[in-house]
Motif scaffolding. Structure first.
Motif, PDB file in Angstrom:
ATOM      1  N   ALA A 127       0.826  -1.202   0.000  1.00 20.00           N
ATOM      2  CA  ALA A 127       0.000   0.000   0.000  1.00 20.00           C
ATOM      3  C   ALA A 127       0.868   1.262   0.000  1.00 20.00           C
ATOM      4  CB  ALA A 127      -0.932  -0.010   1.206  1.00 20.00           C
ATOM      5  N   LEU A 154      -0.762  -5.433   3.024  1.00 25.15           N
ATOM      6  CA  LEU A 154      -0.718  -4.598   4.214  1.00 25.15           C
ATOM      7  C   LEU A 154       0.243  -5.264   5.194  1.00 25.15           C
ATOM      8  CD1 LEU A 154      -4.565  -4.003   4.639  1.00 25.15           C
ATOM      9  CD2 LEU A 154      -2.937  -2.620   3.323  1.00 25.15           C
ATOM     10  N   PHE A 156       2.088  -3.537   7.761  1.00 26.22           N
ATOM     11  CA  PHE A 156       2.541  -2.457   8.633  1.00 26.22           C
ATOM     12  C   PHE A 156       3.204  -2.963   9.906  1.00 26.22           C
ATOM     13  CE2 PHE A 156      -0.644  -0.209   6.001  1.00 26.22           C
ATOM     14  CZ  PHE A 156       0.225   0.723   5.435  1.00 26.22           C
ATOM     15  N   ALA A 169       1.201   5.106   7.442  1.00 29.61           N
ATOM     16  CA  ALA A 169       0.028   4.404   6.912  1.00 29.61           C
ATOM     17  C   ALA A 169      -1.097   5.362   6.552  1.00 29.61           C
ATOM     18  CB  ALA A 169      -0.469   3.386   7.938  1.00 29.61           C
ATOM     19  N   ALA A 172      -3.631   5.320   3.131  1.00 31.94           N
ATOM     20  CA  ALA A 172      -3.582   4.010   2.473  1.00 31.94           C
ATOM     21  C   ALA A 172      -4.937   3.635   1.868  1.00 31.94           C
ATOM     22  CB  ALA A 172      -3.134   2.932   3.464  1.00 31.94           C
ATOM     23  N   ILE A 188      -6.966  -7.345  -1.287  1.00 31.47           N
ATOM     24  CA  ILE A 188      -6.219  -6.813  -0.152  1.00 31.47           C
ATOM     25  C   ILE A 188      -5.658  -7.994   0.631  1.00 31.47           C
ATOM     26  CG2 ILE A 188      -6.357  -5.571   2.029  1.00 31.47           C
ATOM     27  CD1 ILE A 188      -6.416  -3.809  -0.465  1.00 31.47           C
ATOM     28  N   GLU A 190      -3.288  -9.200   3.882  1.00 26.24           N
ATOM     29  CA  GLU A 190      -2.444  -9.047   5.064  1.00 26.24           C
ATOM     30  C   GLU A 190      -1.302 -10.062   4.959  1.00 26.24           C
ATOM     31  OE1 GLU A 190      -0.958  -8.721   7.888  1.00 26.24           O
ATOM     32  OE2 GLU A 190      -1.659  -6.770   8.544  1.00 26.24           O
ATOM     33  N   ASP A 199     -12.064  -3.531   9.424  1.00 24.18           N
ATOM     34  CA  ASP A 199     -11.267  -3.216   8.240  1.00 24.18           C
ATOM     35  C   ASP A 199     -11.825  -3.891   6.990  1.00 24.18           C
ATOM     36  OD1 ASP A 199      -9.489  -1.509   9.496  1.00 24.18           O
ATOM     37  OD2 ASP A 199      -8.119  -3.106  10.057  1.00 24.18           O
TER      38      ASP A 199
END
Length: 367
Positions: A127, A154, A156, A169, A172, A188, A190, A199
């Motif tokens: 992202a 993602l 982070f 972030a 994003a 998306i 993770e 989310d």
């Protein structure tokens, strides 16, 4: 350190070091599929075929993003892609950031489409990098591998541990929304800390096409950063990595968390075909894994095929014992959730009894 050098370092650490979650598993031990003593079918007639984002696959499984971006990763991606093509399953590539920064690294990614011309192949970018390279940069990485979809990862948690990490972030969601207008679906993804219902709902509203939960239970990228920190004697990063090694939402509950009427990919600690079956019964459309195939891919395509075929054989046995002729049946198979996973989901407001009673209602949040 260059992005390319970091990519080969990550691959080598995953192949040689214990990088999986240490205290928290993916949660599948808390999930039981209800046994059917009279399945009333021939196991040889079970159909594993699946459809994901308008693409037909021979089984509801994909090789999750592993690598790319360094010359030494080209052969690994080639072996993985050849296996995906032979088995008729999907495959993702590692982050293509290195190829944007250095076009000479493109072959380490494009080899995937070269070796898997008919497979579902998805591209991959962070992202934070979308904000840097814009929609045009995303279009370039899609074209690089003739991607059927683009995954925005993602990560982070890892960025927060890395000394060279991008910890900004902000914005994003806006850049994710911007690329949802592209011609290919946006996934998306993770990378090991899971995705919450909050989310997932926001991402659905932003226009994404699918969610890869990437839950706790598989590779811990915080753990990977611990090893990198030790090598450079960075005590601060090592301590941060140790503390957050198992941080996040395990895969099984994250699948339920992401029940927002979008296709879900179950990734994070899936190691058997029974794990795949449980994932689909919990609500996933397809499952994927990465770490189990790193070492086989270094040996060649046949080793990858053997590893995945064994998992698919396990999946077929699980379906047989649950009386499921096809993946549609498996979506409706009762799943009993107990232990910590049940406690977590109920505290989060989910009615897990619906899974055991097998309602066709996909909205599991208690009213």
């Amino acid at each position: 350190m260059s992005t390319s050098r970091r990519k080969i370092e990550h691959l080598e650490l995953c192949a040689a070091s214990p990088v999986e979650s240490r205290k928290t598993g993916p949660g599948f031990n808390d999930v039981m599929l209800v046994h059917r003593a009279l399945p009333e079918m021939n196991m040889d007639d079970i159909d594993l075929s699946s459809r994901f984002l308008e693409k037909d696959m021979n089984a509801p499984f994909m090789i999750a993003s592993i690598t790319g971006g360094h010359p030494e990763t080209t052969a690994v991606n080639a072996a993985l892609a050849e296996a995906a093509e032979e088995l008729g399953i999907g495959i993702g590539v590692g982050s293509q950031r290195a190829a944007i920064e250095d076009p000479s690294q493109e072959e380490s990614f494009s080899v995937v489409r070269d070796k898997a011309p008919n497979a579902f192949v998805y591209g991959n970018i962070g992202a934070a990098q979308i904000r840097e390279y814009g929609v045009e940069g995303v279009e370039k990485i899609i074209e690089m591998i003739d991607a059927d979809a683009i995954a925005v990862h993602l990560n982070f948690l890892q960025e927060a541990i890395q000394p060279e990490g991008d910890r900004d972030a902000s914005g994003a969601l806006e850049v994710i929304s911007d690329i949802c207008s592209l011609a290919v679906p946006v996934i998306i993804k993770e990378t090991g800390a899971g995705i919450s219902h909050e989310d997932a709902f926001i991402l659905k509203e932003a226009g994404v096409s699918a969610i890869d939960v990437g839950g706790v239970g598989g590779t811990s990228w915080s753990g990977v950063e611990v090893y990198r920190a030790r090598e450079r004697k960075d005590r601060e990063s090592e301590l941060l990595g140790e503390l957050f090694w198992d941080f996040g939402i395990p895969t099984a509950p994250s699948i339920v968390e992401c029940s927002v009427s979008l296709p879900v990919i179950a990734t994070g600690g899936l190691r058997t075909g029974l794990d795949i079956a449980k994932s689909i019964a919990l609500g996933a459309s397809v499952a994927s894994a990465a770490l189990p195939f790193v070492e086989p891919a270094m040996k060649g395509k046949d080793n990858v095929v053997d590893s995945i075929q064994h998992m698919l054989n396990e999946l077929k046995v699980a379906m047989f014992l649950c009386g499921c002729k096809n993946i549609t049946d498996l979506h409706l198979a009762p799943a009993v959730v107990s232990g910590w996973t049940r406690e977590y989901l109920e505290l989060r407001g989910f009615n897990v009894k619906d899974l055991a009673m097998r309602s066709t209602n996909n909205d599991l949040l208690a009213v």
